[in-house]
Design a protein around this motif. Structure first.
Motif, PDB file in Angstrom:
ATOM      1  N   ILE A  72       0.830  -1.204   0.000  1.00 40.46           N
ATOM      2  CA  ILE A  72       0.000   0.000   0.000  1.00 40.46           C
ATOM      3  C   ILE A  72       0.866   1.255   0.000  1.00 40.46           C
ATOM      4  CG2 ILE A  72      -1.694   1.344   1.313  1.00 40.46           C
ATOM      5  CD1 ILE A  72      -2.854  -1.327   2.282  1.00 40.46           C
ATOM      6  N   LEU A  73       1.777   1.346   0.946  1.00 35.93           N
ATOM      7  CA  LEU A  73       2.545   2.584   1.112  1.00 35.93           C
ATOM      8  C   LEU A  73       3.533   2.790  -0.041  1.00 35.93           C
ATOM      9  CD1 LEU A  73       3.175   5.043   2.805  1.00 35.93           C
ATOM     10  CD2 LEU A  73       4.781   3.668   4.127  1.00 35.93           C
ATOM     11  N   LEU A  74       4.409   1.798  -0.244  1.00 34.02           N
ATOM     12  CA  LEU A  74       5.368   1.953  -1.342  1.00 34.02           C
ATOM     13  C   LEU A  74       4.626   1.914  -2.673  1.00 34.02           C
ATOM     14  CD1 LEU A  74       8.465  -0.142  -0.155  1.00 34.02           C
ATOM     15  CD2 LEU A  74       7.877   2.236   0.313  1.00 34.02           C
ATOM     16  N   GLY A  75       3.560   1.110  -2.737  1.00 34.01           N
ATOM     17  CA  GLY A  75       2.755   1.017  -3.963  1.00 34.01           C
ATOM     18  C   GLY A  75       2.205   2.375  -4.360  1.00 34.01           C
ATOM     19  N   LEU A  76       1.639   3.081  -3.395  1.00 34.03           N
ATOM     20  CA  LEU A  76       1.072   4.398  -3.718  1.00 34.03           C
ATOM     21  C   LEU A  76       2.172   5.394  -4.065  1.00 34.03           C
ATOM     22  CD1 LEU A  76      -1.809   4.593  -1.095  1.00 34.03           C
ATOM     23  CD2 LEU A  76      -2.057   4.483  -3.589  1.00 34.03           C
ATOM     24  N   ARG A  77       3.279   5.349  -3.316  1.00 32.77           N
ATOM     25  CA  ARG A  77       4.379   6.274  -3.636  1.00 32.77           C
ATOM     26  C   ARG A  77       4.850   6.081  -5.068  1.00 32.77           C
ATOM     27  NH1 ARG A  77       8.218   5.367   1.668  1.00 32.77           N
ATOM     28  NH2 ARG A  77       6.885   6.406   3.194  1.00 32.77           N
ATOM     29  N   PHE A  78       4.997   4.808  -5.472  1.00 30.60           N
ATOM     30  CA  PHE A  78       5.537   4.536  -6.807  1.00 30.60           C
ATOM     31  C   PHE A  78       4.484   4.747  -7.886  1.00 30.60           C
ATOM     32  CE2 PHE A  78       9.879   2.938  -6.581  1.00 30.60           C
ATOM     33  CZ  PHE A  78      10.064   2.884  -5.220  1.00 30.60           C
ATOM     34  N   TYR A  86       8.401  14.824   1.840  1.00 24.83           N
ATOM     35  CA  TYR A  86       8.738  16.002   2.644  1.00 24.83           C
ATOM     36  C   TYR A  86       8.537  15.649   4.118  1.00 24.83           C
ATOM     37  CZ  TYR A  86       7.884  20.584   4.790  1.00 24.83           C
ATOM     38  OH  TYR A  86       7.905  21.676   5.614  1.00 24.83           O
ATOM     39  N   ARG A  87       9.606  15.760   4.891  1.00 20.20           N
ATOM     40  CA  ARG A  87       9.544  15.379   6.303  1.00 20.20           C
ATOM     41  C   ARG A  87      10.124  16.497   7.165  1.00 20.20           C
ATOM     42  NH1 ARG A  87      10.435   8.794   6.503  1.00 20.20           N
ATOM     43  NH2 ARG A  87       8.340   8.427   5.709  1.00 20.20           N
ATOM     44  N   PRO A  88       9.267  17.332   7.698  1.00 18.82           N
ATOM     45  CA  PRO A  88       9.762  18.395   8.572  1.00 18.82           C
ATOM     46  C   PRO A  88      10.123  17.828   9.947  1.00 18.82           C
ATOM     47  CG  PRO A  88       7.364  18.598   8.245  1.00 18.82           C
ATOM     48  CD  PRO A  88       7.804  17.376   7.497  1.00 18.82           C
ATOM     49  N   PHE A 112      13.930  16.563   2.321  1.00 23.54           N
ATOM     50  CA  PHE A 112      13.363  16.232   1.009  1.00 23.54           C
ATOM     51  C   PHE A 112      13.969  14.909   0.587  1.00 23.54           C
ATOM     52  CE2 PHE A 112      10.728  19.734  -0.427  1.00 23.54           C
ATOM     53  CZ  PHE A 112      10.937  20.617   0.626  1.00 23.54           C
ATOM     54  N   ARG A 113      13.197  13.868   0.838  1.00 22.19           N
ATOM     55  CA  ARG A 113      13.648  12.513   0.550  1.00 22.19           C
ATOM     56  C   ARG A 113      13.127  12.103  -0.817  1.00 22.19           C
ATOM     57  NH1 ARG A 113      11.082   7.217   3.704  1.00 22.19           N
ATOM     58  NH2 ARG A 113      11.955   5.678   2.276  1.00 22.19           N
ATOM     59  N   GLU A 114      14.026  11.668  -1.688  1.00 21.31           N
ATOM     60  CA  GLU A 114      13.594  11.149  -2.991  1.00 21.31           C
ATOM     61  C   GLU A 114      12.737   9.910  -2.711  1.00 21.31           C
ATOM     62  OE1 GLU A 114      12.698   9.823  -6.572  1.00 21.31           O
ATOM     63  OE2 GLU A 114      13.789   8.495  -5.221  1.00 21.31           O
ATOM     64  N   SER A 119      17.366   2.708  -3.626  1.00 23.79           N
ATOM     65  CA  SER A 119      17.379   1.289  -3.248  1.00 23.79           C
ATOM     66  C   SER A 119      15.974   0.717  -3.155  1.00 23.79           C
ATOM     67  CB  SER A 119      18.049   1.107  -1.893  1.00 23.79           C
ATOM     68  OG  SER A 119      19.222   1.851  -1.832  1.00 23.79           O
ATOM     69  N   TYR A 120      14.976   1.585  -3.241  1.00 29.51           N
ATOM     70  CA  TYR A 120      13.591   1.134  -3.121  1.00 29.51           C
ATOM     71  C   TYR A 120      12.980   0.741  -4.461  1.00 29.51           C
ATOM     72  CZ  TYR A 120      13.160   2.698   1.762  1.00 29.51           C
ATOM     73  OH  TYR A 120      13.284   2.850   3.115  1.00 29.51           O
ATOM     74  N   ALA A 121      13.738   0.898  -5.535  1.00 29.93           N
ATOM     75  CA  ALA A 121      13.154   0.715  -6.866  1.00 29.93           C
ATOM     76  C   ALA A 121      12.788  -0.740  -7.155  1.00 29.93           C
ATOM     77  CB  ALA A 121      14.107   1.243  -7.933  1.00 29.93           C
ATOM     78  N   GLY A 227      17.346   9.166   3.124  1.00 32.49           N
ATOM     79  CA  GLY A 227      16.267  10.001   3.657  1.00 32.49           C
ATOM     80  C   GLY A 227      15.428   9.245   4.672  1.00 32.49           C
ATOM     81  N   ASP A 228      15.226   7.969   4.417  1.00 35.10           N
ATOM     82  CA  ASP A 228      14.475   7.146   5.372  1.00 35.10           C
ATOM     83  C   ASP A 228      15.202   7.136   6.718  1.00 35.10           C
ATOM     84  OD1 ASP A 228      12.604   5.193   6.350  1.00 35.10           O
ATOM     85  OD2 ASP A 228      14.161   3.686   6.055  1.00 35.10           O
ATOM     86  N   ILE A 229      16.496   6.901   6.668  1.00 30.37           N
ATOM     87  CA  ILE A 229      17.275   6.767   7.910  1.00 30.37           C
ATOM     88  C   ILE A 229      17.416   8.125   8.603  1.00 30.37           C
ATOM     89  CG2 ILE A 229      19.527   6.128   8.847  1.00 30.37           C
ATOM     90  CD1 ILE A 229      19.734   4.221   6.315  1.00 30.37           C
ATOM     91  N   PHE A 257      -0.566  12.004   2.730  1.00 23.36           N
ATOM     92  CA  PHE A 257      -0.003  12.446   4.004  1.00 23.36           C
ATOM     93  C   PHE A 257      -0.053  11.287   4.986  1.00 23.36           C
ATOM     94  CE2 PHE A 257      -1.625  15.778   1.467  1.00 23.36           C
ATOM     95  CZ  PHE A 257      -0.634  16.733   1.530  1.00 23.36           C
ATOM     96  N   GLU A 258       1.056  11.031   5.660  1.00 23.48           N
ATOM     97  CA  GLU A 258       1.106   9.895   6.587  1.00 23.48           C
ATOM     98  C   GLU A 258       2.086  10.203   7.703  1.00 23.48           C
ATOM     99  OE1 GLU A 258       3.799   6.880   5.664  1.00 23.48           O
ATOM    100  OE2 GLU A 258       4.869   8.194   4.309  1.00 23.48           O
ATOM    101  N   PRO A 259       1.771   9.714   8.900  1.00 24.90           N
ATOM    102  CA  PRO A 259       2.756   9.848   9.965  1.00 24.90           C
ATOM    103  C   PRO A 259       4.005   9.039   9.617  1.00 24.90           C
ATOM    104  CG  PRO A 259       0.862   8.519  10.684  1.00 24.90           C
ATOM    105  CD  PRO A 259       0.550   9.025   9.314  1.00 24.90           C
TER     106      PRO A 259
END
Ligand code: IPM
Ligand code: MN
Length: 345
Positions: A72-78, A86-88, A112-114, A119-121, A227-229, A257-259
């Motif tokens: 769901i999450l990576l699926g929607l992002r891709f 964007y992670r403030p 600003f995380r790509e 590595s997520y591709a 960016g994840d880390i 938008f997600e926590p």
């Protein structure tokens, strides 16, 4: 998410806001019953019928390899090509940061995380699994187009918000090919943005620097994995994952938008999860829809709760999830300036 929806319900009464939403259940229960994470029809509807998506934290220990959350999450992002993550990470109350900034200034870093490659591709695979000759490969995919658009998004943000420093993070000393691409594009785009200090840093040095001088960096642009880390590190330095919100955006097209946090299965059912990250996602969503004034009111209400020491146990407080949500909702209801305000004038 229930508390975020409570906030939406309060705001929906505002004459200057046009908010309508549908609630969807994409939870693990449904997946375990039907085997469907998200159907093609649901995906199309998310893409075509809505201006924004507010997504609850995913992850359930009954789904061991996390297939459901990932799909769901990576699926929607891709699939929605939400290339800006964007992670403030800003300290909203100094009590909650484990660090004291030497200068006394508070950390306020915008990551600003790509969000669509690196590595997520999903390029790679495994050979001879389960044998001593097993091979596991996952490629780090970096395209000129992908690198350029996230770097541009970071500079665009810096320029439009009056921020003077953009830092690009890579590992060019060990990973030369992606490093060369990121650095070249970073320099190209930086050259178009006079007056903004642009600097490239290695990711290990950045991890150290975020702890050493948390108030120094302003806008950080980096790859998906780094960016994840770094955004988890940034989140904990700013007060914890319980307060970290994020936006996944393809500017002009789609936004989700997600926590930043997961579903915290270790405290499931206790009513003590911090709803602030989800509520701050509502603020990001409002800002995205052009209602910056309403977004600021939501942020101010969260900050007022922190000021009053209304918080869940992760913040050292004794309030439950619902108590915190109600407190923030009541604060918004009582916010005169919010209800008198109609536009961004
Ligand atoms: C995040 C999460 C995800 C990621 C996981 C759940 C795949 O950690 O949103 O930061 O790595 O992007
Ligand atoms: Mn993460």
């Amino acid at each position: 998410m229930g508390e975020a929806v409570r906030i939406l319900r309060v705001l929906a009464q505002h004459p200057g806001l046009e908010l309508e939403w549908d609630e969807w259940d994409l939870g693990a229960d449904r997946f375990l019953e039907t085997g469907v994470t998200i159907s093609d029809r649901e995906f199309r509807s998310l893409a075509d019928d809505y201006d924004a998506i507010l997504l609850g934290a995913l992850g359930d220990p009954r789904v061991p390899d996390n297939e459901h959350a990932r799909d769901i999450l990576l699926g929607l992002r891709f699939r929605l090509d939400l290339y800006v993550n964007y992670r403030p990470c800003l300290v909203r109350h100094p009590r909650h940061s484990p660090l004291r900034s030497p200068a006394g200034a508070a950390m306020d870093v915008r990551f600003f995380r790509e969000n669509t490659e690196g590595s997520y591709a999903g390029v790679g695979g495994a050979l001879r699994q389960g044998t001593p000759d097993e091979v596991a490969i996952q490629e780090d995919v970096n395209t000129y187009r992908g690198v350029e658009r996230i770097i541009r998004a970071a500079f665009h943000y810096a320029r439009s918000r009056g921020r003077r420093r953009v830092t690009m993070v890579d590992k060019a000393n060990a990973m030369a090919a992606p490093g060369a691409l990121w650095r070249r594009v970073f320099e190209e785009v930086a050259a178009e943005h006079a007056g903004i200090e642009a600097r490239a840093m290695y990711v290990d040095a950045m991890a150290m620097d975020l702890v050493r001088r948390p108030d120094h960096h302003q806008v950080v642009v980096t790859s998906n994995l780094f960016g994840d880390i770094l955004s988890d590190l940034g989140a904990v330095l700013a007060g914890g994952l319980g307060m970290a919100a994020s936006a996944n955006v393809h500017p002009g097209q789609h936004a989700l938008f997600e926590p930043v946090h997961g579903s915290a299965p270790d405290i499931a059912g206790r009513g003590t999860a911090n709803p602030m990250a989800a509520i701050l996602c509502v603020a990001l969503l409002l800002e995205h829809l052009g209602w910056t004034w309403a977004a600021r009111s939501v942020e101010a209400a969260v900050e007022a709760a922190l000021e009053d020491e209304v918080g869940t146990p992760d913040l050292g407080g004794e309030a439950g999830t619902v108590d915190v949500g109600r407190w923030i909702a009541d604060h918004l209801t009582d916010d005169q300036a919010l209800w008198e305000r109609q536009t961004d004038e």
